[in-house]
Design an enzyme around this catalytic site. Structure first.
Site, PDB file in Angstrom:
ATOM      1  CB  CYS A 106      -0.986   0.149   0.977  1.00 33.04           C
ATOM      2  SG  CYS A 106      -0.488   0.339   2.412  1.00 33.04           S
ATOM      3  CG  ASP A 153      -6.677   0.942  -0.801  1.00 37.16           C
ATOM      4  OD1 ASP A 153      -5.978   0.926  -1.060  1.00 37.16           O
ATOM      5  OD2 ASP A 153      -7.412   0.791   0.408  1.00 37.16           O
ATOM      6  CG  HIS A 202      -4.252   0.965   4.141  1.00 35.75           C
ATOM      7  ND1 HIS A 202      -3.630   0.126   3.240  1.00 35.75           N
ATOM      8  CD2 HIS A 202      -5.866   0.834   3.330  1.00 35.75           C
ATOM      9  CE1 HIS A 202      -4.434  -0.432   1.730  1.00 35.75           C
ATOM     10  NE2 HIS A 202      -5.391   0.430   2.684  1.00 35.75           N
TER      11      HIS A 202
END
Length: 262
Positions: free
Chosen positions: A76, A129, A114
């Site tokens: 991420c 995302d 995250h």
């Protein structure tokens, strides 16, 4: 806003080629949606550098070299950092947030580990995302409360919580469960460095234990858990474990487009 493609940096054009995007260059929701869908179908989530003890860099030139030039993936802090850069280069307004990842967490509430993006398109705000290894939204989620977002056979919903801010939930077998939560505190690129370092090096980090990889495909998705490859399609799951290093490398190239030597 329409962007003249002739004014785009060569790195941006190379990134668009990397994800297979050839549509309009503007800041509409349709373009944002297509960019995200292209990304999750072409750039894998993977932690091989972490496993091989190759230090990660979150600097844009290094991410461009790894993900675009060498056609690797990342996790991420790499994937959303670079995707956010691409969106800003195309004229979108992007805000970076930290999220608490709830799925499969036994020690709740989870820590902030995250990286996610809030993106403005056509005057509205969307959650974007491209950096989740498991199943996650393939398209932007409009930032409104208690609206169910159906995405093919998946469903998501944003709610508000007094302690944890926005909570993105997913529907599984008719039940809603938390995927991740976040508050609207903008983050700078440097704010992710310490957490990414923890993920790379902490003894109890999940990222240093086993190989992880995932990518969406036209038929479903491909994943790796440890040494096992899993190919998900509408017909079911094909699982196999390569017997040699050469077989493993070939499976990586075939199912993820990864040349591990790059």
């Amino acid at each position: 806003m329409v962007v003249n493609s002739s004014n785009l940096k060569p790195e941006v054009l190379a990134y668009l080629e990397r994800i297979g995007y050839s549509g309009p260059i503007d800041t509409t929701l349709a373009t944002l949606t297509k960019l995200q869908e292209c990304h999750v179908h072409t750039v894998p989530y993977e932690n091989f550098d972490i496993l091989n003890r190759v230090p990660l860099s979150l600097e844009v030139p290094d991410l461009l070299d790894k993900i675009v030039n060498r056609r690797r993936g990342g996790y991420c802090f790499e994937l959303n950092a670079l995707f956010g850069w691409l969106l800003m280069e195309l004229g979108f307004k992007v805000t970076n947030y930290f999220a608490r990842f709830w799925r499969d967490e036994t020690d709740t509430p989870p820590k902030r580990r995250h990286h996610i993006l809030q993106v403005e398109a056509e005057g509205e705000l969307y959650l974007c995302d491209v950096g989740v290894g498991g199943i996650a939204p393939r398209s932007p989620i409009h930032m409104t409360e208690n609206v169910v977002h159906e995405q093919l056979d998946e469903a998501y919903m944003l709610e508000r919580d007094a302690d944890f801010g926005w909570i993105l939930s997913e529907r599984k077998k008719g039940q809603w469960s938390r995927l991740y939560s976040f508050t609207e505190e903008p983050q700078l690129p440097k704010d992710f460095l310490m957490t990414s370092y923890w993920c790379e090096n902490a003894p109890d980090s999940i990222f240093i234990k086993d190989a992880m990889a995932a990518i969406r495909t036209s038929a479903g998705r491909n994943t790796i858990a440890g040494e096992e490859f899993r190919i998900f399609t509408a017909e079911g799951v094909q699982a196999f474990t390569p017997k040699t290093k050469d077989e493993y490398a070939e499976a990586l190239r075939t199912h993820f487009g990864i040349n591990i030597n790059n």
